[in-house]
Design an enzyme around this catalytic site. Structure first.
Site, mmCIF file in Angstrom:
data_model
loop_
_atom_site.group_PDB
_atom_site.id
_atom_site.type_symbol
_atom_site.label_atom_id
_atom_site.label_comp_id
_atom_site.label_asym_id
_atom_site.label_seq_id
_atom_site.Cartn_x
_atom_site.Cartn_y
_atom_site.Cartn_z
ATOM 1 N N ALA B 50 -64.169 27.350 -34.340
ATOM 2 C CA ALA B 50 -65.559 26.964 -34.605
ATOM 3 C C ALA B 50 -66.247 26.744 -33.269
ATOM 4 O O ALA B 50 -65.655 26.131 -32.361
ATOM 5 C CB ALA B 50 -65.609 25.695 -35.450
ATOM 6 N N GLU B 51 -67.469 27.245 -33.140
ATOM 7 C CA GLU B 51 -68.161 27.250 -31.847
ATOM 8 C C GLU B 51 -68.322 25.841 -31.268
ATOM 9 O O GLU B 51 -68.420 25.669 -30.062
ATOM 10 C CB GLU B 51 -69.535 27.915 -31.980
ATOM 11 C CG GLU B 51 -70.513 27.126 -32.863
ATOM 12 C CD GLU B 51 -71.800 27.885 -33.165
ATOM 13 O OE1 GLU B 51 -71.802 29.114 -33.080
ATOM 14 O OE2 GLU B 51 -72.794 27.216 -33.500
ATOM 15 N N ASN B 52 -68.368 24.829 -32.155
ATOM 16 C CA ASN B 52 -68.525 23.460 -31.680
ATOM 17 C C ASN B 52 -67.244 22.897 -31.064
ATOM 18 O O ASN B 52 -67.198 21.726 -30.721
ATOM 19 C CB ASN B 52 -69.060 22.552 -32.796
ATOM 20 C CG ASN B 52 -68.280 22.675 -34.079
ATOM 21 O OD1 ASN B 52 -67.948 23.773 -34.522
ATOM 22 N ND2 ASN B 52 -67.977 21.554 -34.703
ATOM 23 N N SER B 92 -65.298 26.516 -25.256
ATOM 24 C CA SER B 92 -65.407 27.155 -26.563
ATOM 25 C C SER B 92 -66.063 28.535 -26.451
ATOM 26 O O SER B 92 -65.688 29.480 -27.146
ATOM 27 C CB SER B 92 -66.225 26.259 -27.500
ATOM 28 O OG SER B 92 -66.288 26.827 -28.781
#
Lengths: 235, 223
Positions: B50-52, B92
């Protein structure tokens, strides 16, 4: 003199924020990883013409309170007060609500600089790292992003030159700190908080807990204390 | 306008999840894509990103459970999983830009015949959200777009040329919609699967570019 970066209140922590300051706001966009106490304290100061750098344009206290029972401000509060006049951001809008930024943008009250999320993260990291900028393939040929930025070709691939971002202040939300300013985070609340810590003249961290020097495992410290100027408890 | 059966969001996510093999590193975008993490058989090890800032998370938690310190890109609490790791935002996006993702799954406003993706702004709105989508479109090895086949008014979303602002050029490999699965190839768009009760002719009517019918065209595969 012993090093002690702990300050007594969020008001004291942000007291020197000035007109025209560039403010980096950590977090992804969720209230649980937003430096909400510091944002609230700045929203009460008589300062204006702030340039805000953040991933999200904010949702607003009504969403967080109404849906999740968390009655805290996110970055939206700096639009509510109209203190923010320029926002460098990757996700200014959201599908849940027409937020204050979007309304103000249409009214011509705020300048928005769109930045792809990874570019934003790397521009900020470059600011912390003493670099003048970065080269990224993201956005090459996309008019809204490329604009008048130089394009450089290396080994047959094209890259945009994106300037580093260094703030006057960085507002960080972390889990634990010690008096040196060493920080650890919790899960995905690390996000832009760890990226922005140190990318400003003054980095201020609001934390859940302050522990004795030596209690944080050196292998687990994500942000070394030298990047942090002030630590304040979330209270 | 026909009012035929269309598959729902969960079923589209189930179809998308079928693409992922053991060891694949897969980023899921906000919306229907995030649902795909729930449809991986227990014995298959797919590493979701997940990008976060998390790699290797598990299922989406049932409502009221989980922690708000472990969220997917859509802000839903997800389950921790052995092997999971946490990344700050710059790291990330090293994963995203650095070519470490086998797949990303994104929502779409328009996909062109050549695989251009537009998904960040409706022009009339004058402001939109890029988020992580542009880095994902430029960085992932393969891009799946999952979206309704048509606009609310029945207009084309699969188009000859995108008229909305572009997120990425020639990046889309596969489009999963509520009536079809379409592969983007150098020869053109290939209709591979159709939803139950749909014929290729009916799908073509709702699609602007000419579709090449796959020799092994079949009903959408869910099992």
């Amino acid at each position: 003199m012993a090093i002690n970066k702990i300050v007594a209140s969020v008001e004291e922590a942000v007291a020197d924020v000035h007109d025209g300051a560039v403010i980096l706001v950590g977090g992804f966009g969720n209230i649980w990883n937003a430096p909400s106490y510091l944002l609230t304290a700045i929203s009460k100061l008589p300062v204006k013409n702030l340039t805000v750098v953040s991933n999200s344009g904010g949702f607003g206290i009504e969403i967080w309170g109404g849906v999740f029972g968390v009655h805290e401000h996110d970055v939206e509060v700096l639009h509510r007060t109209k203190q923010c006049t320029k926002h460098i951001v990757s996700a200014p809008t959201n599908p849940l609500v027409v937020n204050t930024l979007e309304t103000r943008y249409r009214a011509g009250e705020v300048e928005v600089e769109m930045c792809a999320q990874g570019t934003l993260a790397e521009r900020v990291r470059a600011g912390r790292a003493g670099l003048g900028g970065i080269l990224t393939p993201t956005g090459v040929g996309i008019p809204e992003i490329q604009r008048d930025k130089p394009v450089i070709e290396i080994d047959d691939r094209k890259y945009l030159v994106e300037k580093a971002i260094k703030g006057d202040f960085a507002l960080i939300r972390a889990h634990k700190a010690d008096r040196w300013g060493n920080l650890v985070y919790k899960g995905t609340s690390r996000t832009f908080n760890a990226t922005m810590a140190g990318a400003a003249r003054v980095t201020i961290a609001e934390v859940d807990e302050i522990v004795e020097l030596g209690e944080l495992d050196p292998e687990a410290i994500v942000t070394p204390g030298i990047y942090v100027n002030r630590v304040v408890l979330r209270q | 306008m026909t009012e035929k059966f269309r598959i729902d969001d969960q079923t589209m996510a189930l179809r998308v999840a079928k693409e992922f093999k053991d060891g694949d590193v897969v980023n899921l975008g906000i919306g229907v894509p995030t649902l795909a993490s729930n449809f991986i058989p227990g014995d298959r090890e797919v590493i979701f990103h997940a990008e976060n800032g998390v790699l290797g998370y598990g299922n989406i938690c049932t409502a009221g459970e989980g922690s708000y310190d472990l969220l997917n890109a859509g802000g839903q609490p997800v389950e921790p999983r052995p092997g999971m790791s946490i990344l700050d935002h710059a790291e990330s996006f090293c994963v995203i830009r650095g070519g470490w993702l086998d797949w990303t799954v994104l929502g779409g406003l328009q996909v062109s015949e050549k695989g251009d993706l537009a998904n960040w702004m409706v022009p009339e709105k004058k402001i939109g959200t890029i988020g992580g989508a542009m880095d994902l479109a430029f960085g992932a090895k393969k891009v799946i777009v999952v979206m309704p086949h048509n606009t609310k008014n029945g207009g084309y979303k699969i188009v000859k040329e995108c008229t909305y602002p572009i997120t990425g050029f020639r990046c889309v490999d596969l489009v999963v919609t509520d009536i079809a699965v379409i592969e983007v190839t150098p020869e053109g768009m290939v209709l591979k699967e159709v939803a139950p009760t749909w014929t290729p002719e009916e799908v073509q009517q709702l699609t602007e570019p000419r579709l090449i019918i796959a020799p092994d065209l079949h009903e959408i595969e869910l099992a």
